[in-house]
Design a protein around this motif. Sequence first.
Motif, mmCIF file in Angstrom:
data_model
loop_
_atom_site.group_PDB
_atom_site.id
_atom_site.type_symbol
_atom_site.label_atom_id
_atom_site.label_comp_id
_atom_site.label_asym_id
_atom_site.label_seq_id
_atom_site.Cartn_x
_atom_site.Cartn_y
_atom_site.Cartn_z
ATOM 1 N N PRO A 72 53.593 21.260 -4.095
ATOM 2 C CA PRO A 72 53.894 19.910 -3.094
ATOM 3 C C PRO A 72 55.211 19.321 -3.773
ATOM 4 C CG PRO A 72 51.757 20.031 -4.464
ATOM 5 C CD PRO A 72 52.396 21.087 -4.811
ATOM 6 N N GLY A 73 55.830 18.944 -2.562
ATOM 7 C CA GLY A 73 57.080 18.052 -2.557
ATOM 8 C C GLY A 73 56.567 16.553 -2.592
ATOM 9 N N LEU A 104 48.232 25.218 -3.678
ATOM 10 C CA LEU A 104 47.803 24.524 -2.265
ATOM 11 C C LEU A 104 46.569 24.816 -1.781
ATOM 12 C CD1 LEU A 104 51.313 24.594 -0.618
ATOM 13 C CD2 LEU A 104 50.414 23.007 -1.977
ATOM 14 N N ASP A 105 45.993 25.760 -2.685
ATOM 15 C CA ASP A 105 44.492 25.922 -2.110
ATOM 16 C C ASP A 105 43.450 24.739 -2.072
ATOM 17 O OD1 ASP A 105 45.334 28.610 -2.107
ATOM 18 O OD2 ASP A 105 44.123 29.281 -3.906
ATOM 19 N N ASP A 106 44.083 23.814 -2.918
ATOM 20 C CA ASP A 106 43.161 22.830 -3.141
ATOM 21 C C ASP A 106 43.482 21.737 -1.603
ATOM 22 O OD1 ASP A 106 42.440 19.914 -3.431
ATOM 23 O OD2 ASP A 106 42.794 20.227 -5.799
ATOM 24 N N ARG A 107 42.414 21.530 -1.208
ATOM 25 C CA ARG A 107 42.281 20.595 0.368
ATOM 26 C C ARG A 107 43.115 19.373 0.186
ATOM 27 N NH1 ARG A 107 38.444 21.549 4.076
ATOM 28 N NH2 ARG A 107 39.852 19.732 5.150
ATOM 29 N N LYS A 108 43.236 18.567 -1.035
ATOM 30 C CA LYS A 108 44.004 17.593 -1.198
ATOM 31 C C LYS A 108 45.510 17.668 -0.830
ATOM 32 C CE LYS A 108 44.885 17.770 -6.176
ATOM 33 N NZ LYS A 108 44.606 17.162 -7.498
ATOM 34 N N ASN A 125 46.214 16.620 -13.973
ATOM 35 C CA ASN A 125 46.105 15.954 -12.768
ATOM 36 C C ASN A 125 47.164 16.880 -11.578
ATOM 37 O OD1 ASN A 125 45.905 13.919 -14.825
ATOM 38 N ND2 ASN A 125 45.107 13.030 -13.410
ATOM 39 N N PHE A 126 48.146 17.475 -12.190
ATOM 40 C CA PHE A 126 48.921 18.475 -11.434
ATOM 41 C C PHE A 126 48.607 19.523 -11.705
ATOM 42 C CE2 PHE A 126 51.201 14.495 -11.422
ATOM 43 C CZ PHE A 126 52.102 14.402 -10.488
ATOM 44 N N GLY A 127 48.768 20.275 -13.000
ATOM 45 C CA GLY A 127 48.332 21.721 -13.238
ATOM 46 C C GLY A 127 49.081 22.667 -12.673
ATOM 47 N N PHE A 128 50.459 22.342 -12.308
ATOM 48 C CA PHE A 128 51.429 23.324 -11.634
ATOM 49 C C PHE A 128 51.866 24.325 -12.373
ATOM 50 C CE2 PHE A 128 53.154 19.760 -8.548
ATOM 51 C CZ PHE A 128 51.867 19.666 -8.032
ATOM 52 N N VAL A 129 52.102 23.953 -13.872
ATOM 53 C CA VAL A 129 52.735 24.913 -14.674
ATOM 54 C C VAL A 129 51.929 24.877 -16.113
ATOM 55 C CG1 VAL A 129 55.046 24.835 -13.862
ATOM 56 C CG2 VAL A 129 54.336 23.454 -15.920
ATOM 57 N N SER A 130 51.778 26.043 -16.995
ATOM 58 C CA SER A 130 51.318 26.091 -18.493
ATOM 59 C C SER A 130 52.268 26.707 -19.239
ATOM 60 C CB SER A 130 49.956 26.517 -18.192
ATOM 61 O OG SER A 130 49.888 28.125 -17.706
#
Length: 436
Positions: free
Chosen positions: A153-154, A358-362, A265-270
């Motif tokens: 997401p941007g 982006l699999d998340d519908r939000k 809340n984001f979970g983009f990286v780990s």
Amino acid sequence: MSTKLWDKGFEPDRMIEEYTVGQDRELDLRLARYDVEGSLAHIAMLEKIGLLTREELESLTAGLQQIAAQIKAGRFEIEPDVEDVHSEVELLLTRRLGDVGKKIHSGRSRNDQVLVDLKLFLRDELRQIADAVRRLFDRLQEQSERYREVLMPGYTHLQIAMPSSFGLWFGAYAETLVDDMRMLAAAWHIANQNPLGSAAGYGSSFPLDRTMTTRLMGFESLHYNVVAAQMSRGKSERAAAAAIAAVAATVGRMAMDLCLFMSQNFGFVSLPDELTTGSSIMPHKKNPDVFEIMRGRCNRLQALPNEIALLTTNLPVGYHRDLQLMKDILFPAIDEIKRTLRMGDFMLAHLKVNEHILDDRKYDYLFTVEDVNRLVLQGVPFREAYRQVGMAVQRGEYRPTREVHHTHEGSIGNLCTDEIRRKMERVMEEFDTPGI
């Protein structure tokens, strides 16, 4: 026996000396190799203009080379009763060679001697910072290419806005570092000018060959005007501080992004568990402490130019003892930015990207602009296409196509990684500018 270059037969009050010297002797150790380098060039020039004999030059050169070896081996120290590095070097020479050691100071002042040391020091340190920035840049470009197909997401206003990608995100910080590198190069050019021969700021009655010492020390050019040379004390540090702060601003912003991206809340990286820390009370916690500390350190570094600006504000022409305090400010900052850049490179090498964000519908609304543009390409006027998609959103009927077709330069589908690398390489070439 006094070991002060300015000795006139009396000793200042011990309290006065301790207050005015401060940590200067400890900081001076970092300048020792440059003091010897400057002295070697200076004595070679003194022999050329007839102030030293060939035999005296050979003796002094051998003595200075012995001190240089002592410095390289880590055995050089400033003795307790010796004021600074310049005094220590001259004292060692005099012990070994007798009175000829005292001739080393002919035609220069401690003012231009300090300036030479600092210029040589800054020239080397700025190049080391530039090399560390380049390594981080390379890591960012590597990750940009590795994850070029992974969408994320941007945001604008911290609201979901449009599709971005990890290729764009990593690549953005890489290209931003190119701008920071330009500031490092500018600071390097400012430092890379020879002040030797300006003496106390007003030149010398000796026929000094300043072009010769410029060449011997590999400076890019001279600080020609002797008053301007002295005025560069503070100017060089201020330019270096601005460059360090620029790099810190970029790295600190990146660290802030990663703190957000690592949160649940984001979970983009780990990160691997061993690169995170825990909580004393919450057993589930894996905290991004490195990035938080990085953010804090970078924020502190951004105060650096202001500190130096305030220290030097409204100082009239000429040397002032206030300038000594810049070492207290700048030397630790140089270490800090180098350490932070090394840590940034290390952490990014171990960063793992979530490839299915982006699999998340939000995140469906990320694609509204893409769908507006798709309608426009089909011949629908932009305002009408905007209205159609907007109404679908309002009615809860919007379903994204989830397709991204960006082809222009610098977009998701055309990162211009090679072009950005060439920009960086052109800036890096400036650090190899030959001297006069």
